[in-house]
Scaffold this active site. Structure first.
Site, PDB file in Angstrom:
ATOM      1  N   HIS A   1       0.818  -1.230   0.000  1.00  0.00           N
ATOM      2  CA  HIS A   1       0.000   0.000   0.000  1.00  0.00           C
ATOM      3  C   HIS A   1       0.847   1.274   0.000  1.00  0.00           C
ATOM      4  O   HIS A   1       0.689   2.175   0.814  1.00  0.00           O
ATOM      5  CB  HIS A   1      -1.115   0.001   1.046  1.00  0.00           C
ATOM      6  CG  HIS A   1      -0.725  -0.212   2.503  1.00  0.00           C
ATOM      7  ND1 HIS A   1       0.245   0.507   3.130  1.00  0.00           N
ATOM      8  CD2 HIS A   1      -1.242  -1.035   3.436  1.00  0.00           C
ATOM      9  CE1 HIS A   1       0.331   0.120   4.395  1.00  0.00           C
ATOM     10  NE2 HIS A   1      -0.559  -0.822   4.598  1.00  0.00           N
ATOM     11  N   HIS A  53      -5.733  -9.552  13.701  1.00  0.00           N
ATOM     12  CA  HIS A  53      -5.764  -8.264  12.994  1.00  0.00           C
ATOM     13  C   HIS A  53      -6.492  -8.483  11.672  1.00  0.00           C
ATOM     14  O   HIS A  53      -6.190  -9.434  10.950  1.00  0.00           O
ATOM     15  CB  HIS A  53      -4.312  -7.834  12.783  1.00  0.00           C
ATOM     16  CG  HIS A  53      -4.073  -6.539  12.092  1.00  0.00           C
ATOM     17  ND1 HIS A  53      -5.006  -5.531  11.983  1.00  0.00           N
ATOM     18  CD2 HIS A  53      -2.948  -6.079  11.463  1.00  0.00           C
ATOM     19  CE1 HIS A  53      -4.463  -4.515  11.317  1.00  0.00           C
ATOM     20  NE2 HIS A  53      -3.233  -4.824  10.989  1.00  0.00           N
ATOM     21  N   GLU A  93      -6.475  -6.635   8.943  1.00  0.00           N
ATOM     22  CA  GLU A  93      -5.891  -6.144   7.684  1.00  0.00           C
ATOM     23  C   GLU A  93      -5.637  -7.339   6.761  1.00  0.00           C
ATOM     24  O   GLU A  93      -5.180  -8.402   7.205  1.00  0.00           O
ATOM     25  CB  GLU A  93      -4.590  -5.356   7.950  1.00  0.00           C
ATOM     26  CG  GLU A  93      -4.146  -4.627   6.699  1.00  0.00           C
ATOM     27  CD  GLU A  93      -3.125  -3.510   6.939  1.00  0.00           C
ATOM     28  OE1 GLU A  93      -2.569  -3.395   8.037  1.00  0.00           O
ATOM     29  OE2 GLU A  93      -2.905  -2.741   5.969  1.00  0.00           O
ATOM     30  N   ASP A 133      -3.476  -8.419   4.746  1.00  0.00           N
ATOM     31  CA  ASP A 133      -2.220  -9.182   4.648  1.00  0.00           C
ATOM     32  C   ASP A 133      -2.196 -10.331   5.654  1.00  0.00           C
ATOM     33  O   ASP A 133      -1.422 -11.270   5.503  1.00  0.00           O
ATOM     34  CB  ASP A 133      -0.979  -8.277   4.799  1.00  0.00           C
ATOM     35  CG  ASP A 133      -1.008  -7.383   6.025  1.00  0.00           C
ATOM     36  OD1 ASP A 133      -2.108  -7.018   6.473  1.00  0.00           O
ATOM     37  OD2 ASP A 133       0.078  -7.029   6.527  1.00  0.00           O
ATOM     38  N   HIS A 169      -2.099  -2.261  14.710  1.00  0.00           N
ATOM     39  CA  HIS A 169      -2.035  -1.104  13.855  1.00  0.00           C
ATOM     40  C   HIS A 169      -3.412  -0.549  13.490  1.00  0.00           C
ATOM     41  O   HIS A 169      -3.535   0.586  13.024  1.00  0.00           O
ATOM     42  CB  HIS A 169      -1.227  -1.597  12.649  1.00  0.00           C
ATOM     43  CG  HIS A 169      -1.256  -0.997  11.345  1.00  0.00           C
ATOM     44  ND1 HIS A 169      -1.305  -1.699  10.175  1.00  0.00           N
ATOM     45  CD2 HIS A 169      -1.203   0.310  11.006  1.00  0.00           C
ATOM     46  CE1 HIS A 169      -1.263  -0.892   9.160  1.00  0.00           C
ATOM     47  NE2 HIS A 169      -1.209   0.325   9.622  1.00  0.00           N
ATOM     48  N   ASP A 220       1.796  -6.916  14.131  1.00  0.00           N
ATOM     49  CA  ASP A 220       2.645  -5.988  13.372  1.00  0.00           C
ATOM     50  C   ASP A 220       3.806  -5.413  14.206  1.00  0.00           C
ATOM     51  O   ASP A 220       4.814  -4.973  13.644  1.00  0.00           O
ATOM     52  CB  ASP A 220       1.811  -4.816  12.842  1.00  0.00           C
ATOM     53  CG  ASP A 220       0.976  -5.201  11.616  1.00  0.00           C
ATOM     54  OD1 ASP A 220       1.292  -6.210  10.972  1.00  0.00           O
ATOM     55  OD2 ASP A 220       0.019  -4.477  11.308  1.00  0.00           O
ATOM     56  N   TYR A 261      10.288  -0.082   8.653  1.00  0.00           N
ATOM     57  CA  TYR A 261       8.927  -0.500   9.013  1.00  0.00           C
ATOM     58  C   TYR A 261       8.350   0.427  10.094  1.00  0.00           C
ATOM     59  O   TYR A 261       7.208   0.879  10.015  1.00  0.00           O
ATOM     60  CB  TYR A 261       8.995  -1.942   9.529  1.00  0.00           C
ATOM     61  CG  TYR A 261       7.672  -2.585   9.815  1.00  0.00           C
ATOM     62  CD1 TYR A 261       7.010  -3.331   8.843  1.00  0.00           C
ATOM     63  CD2 TYR A 261       7.079  -2.488  11.070  1.00  0.00           C
ATOM     64  CE1 TYR A 261       5.805  -3.939   9.112  1.00  0.00           C
ATOM     65  CE2 TYR A 261       5.873  -3.088  11.348  1.00  0.00           C
ATOM     66  CZ  TYR A 261       5.242  -3.819  10.360  1.00  0.00           C
ATOM     67  OH  TYR A 261       4.039  -4.413  10.628  1.00  0.00           O
ATOM     68  N   HIS A 280       5.424 -10.108  10.398  1.00  0.00           N
ATOM     69  CA  HIS A 280       6.275  -9.892   9.216  1.00  0.00           C
ATOM     70  C   HIS A 280       7.734 -10.053   9.643  1.00  0.00           C
ATOM     71  O   HIS A 280       8.137  -9.544  10.704  1.00  0.00           O
ATOM     72  CB  HIS A 280       6.122  -8.473   8.657  1.00  0.00           C
ATOM     73  CG  HIS A 280       4.731  -8.109   8.230  1.00  0.00           C
ATOM     74  ND1 HIS A 280       4.145  -8.591   7.083  1.00  0.00           N
ATOM     75  CD2 HIS A 280       3.815  -7.295   8.799  1.00  0.00           C
ATOM     76  CE1 HIS A 280       2.927  -8.080   6.959  1.00  0.00           C
ATOM     77  NE2 HIS A 280       2.692  -7.298   8.004  1.00  0.00           N
TER      78      HIS A 280
END
Ligand code: FEO
Length: 396
Positions: free
Chosen positions: A23, A78, A80, A82, A145, A164, A192, A223
């Site tokens: 993104h 989470h 999101e 991903d 996040h 995250d 990051y 990640h």
């Protein structure tokens, strides 16, 4: 590749080597979407999923350890995509699994996906799930996040699935910090932080206060590599980044049309270079926003140069300043400069962006018509010297 964190706890995610855009974040070293499998004596849980296109890899990785019909829980820390993109396919493939998440996450997931028929176990702060000799405990980490973010703690192993937090967009065949190139890992952790965490420093601080009270032997983010040997290093870095602790560094960014603003930028650098501080110059034609914000995060002072184009600033500079404004780097001192032809607007508008994210302005915009004369270049050098003076005041 070693995927075992501790006995019967495995990494089952996907390493996305080629991804270069997340993104808008330029992921020059790729990324990974970390999912984990935790086997207890009685129950099995999958912690998070992966981006939707890679869910077959997740299924295959889980199936290497147990049948998909043996999965009892799929924890979604989470929403999101991903991490949740693979959830619909995993729910379909694991007929006996309940989706474990908090109420906000259930709401978010139901706005992302068709959740008809999903079985849910909604958990609140501090609640636990017993897997048989192994306990999952859940902690809300609001805005780390997204509003629904939470983390999962495997009590008996002192293992935190930190989502995250403490992550890096970093593709590697190594799963652990002590197997990977730590210098690269830390650089990507910093990038990051600057691009993902910077805006959410206060929530991350609140989460850290809560989570650092836990016994931690291993921290497994969503990640990048898993922290098992050098957690102190990433934690100390977070403490420094958290306060945007400046270093003795001056950054100069510019866009240019016919090299007039470039000459001014070089004069700023020349002035700053007269002192013993680190000085970095970036032409935005050749530098992405991801790198810019990472460099700005720990600089003491900076300058932005743009000519006037069509009664405004250069679009590339506007895009970069918009990105920086969104992430709100704190405690910076800066000024704007640039050339113009017949209506001076660019540098003044750039200064408006600086003010909008709370920069202390060190000097009014330095402008010149068409091409800088020696007096203008000297004004730029002097402004550069002033930035270096600010940087020298930082404790070495
Ligand atoms: Fe890696 Fe906020 O998702």
């Amino acid at each position: 590749m070693n995927t075992e964190l501790v006995k019967n706890v495995h990494w089952v995610g996907y390493v996305d080597w080629p991804v270069r855009d997340f993104h808008g974040y330029q992921t020059k070293r790729g990324s990974s979407y970390n999912a984990y499998l935790v086997k207890g004596e009685a129950k099995i849980a999958v912690i998070d999923t992966v981006k939707a296109p890679y869910v077959e890899y997740l299924k295959r990785n889980v199936a290497a350890h147990c049948g998909l019909d043996a999965v009892d829980y799929i924890v979604c820390n989470h929403a999101e995509p991903d991490h949740s993109g693979g959830l619909p396919a995993m729910v379909a493939a694991c007929p006996n699994a309940m989706v474990v998440c908090n109420a906000k996450c259930q709401d978010a997931l139901s706005h992302h996906y068709d959740v008809t028929g999903w079985k849910w176990q909604i958990v609140k702060e501090g609640e636990t799930i017993d897997l048989g000799g192994r306990t999952l405990k859940f902690f809300d980490t609001v805005m780390c996040h997204w509003p629904e973010s939470m983390v999962t703690y495997l009590e008996e192993e002192a293992l935190l699935f930190s989502m995250d937090i403490f992550g890096q967009h970093y593709a590697t065949y190594c799963r652990f910090d002590d197997e990977a190139n730590l210098e690269e890992v830390m650089q990507e952790a910093k990038t990051y932080y600057a691009n993902i965490v910077l805006l959410y420093q206060k929530p991350v601080e609140a989460a850290a206060k809560k989570l650092l009270g836990l016994k931690l032997k291993m921290v497994a983010p969503s990640h990048g590599v898993i922290w098992r040997s050098h957690f102190d290093k990433i934690l100390n870095a977070y403490l420094a980044w958290h306060v945007s602790k400046p270093t003795r560094k001056v950054v100069v960014l510019y866009s240019t049309m016919w090299q007039s603003t470039q000459k001014m930028a070089e004069a700023v650098v020349q002035g700053a270079n007269e002192s013993n501080v680190e000085v970095k110059l970036f032409d935005l034609k050749a530098t992405g926003d991801t790198e810019v914000i990472t460099e700005l995060m720990d600089c003491a002072a900076f300058a932005v140069g743009t000519p006037t184009l069509n009664q405004s600033l250069m679009p590339r500079m506007a895009a970069c300043l918009t990105y920086i404004r969104g992430l709100k780097p704190a405690g910076k001192k800066a000024f704007a400069f640039g050339s113009y032809g017949w209506a001076s607007k660019g540098a003044q508008e750039a200064e408006g962006y600086l003010k909008a994210f709370g920069c202390e302005i060190t000097t009014p915009p330095i402008i010149c018509r068409y091409s800088p004369d020696e007096a203008t270049l000297e004004a730029c050098r002097e402004a550069g010297r002033a930035l270096a003076k600010i940087a020298l005041e930082v404790e070495a």
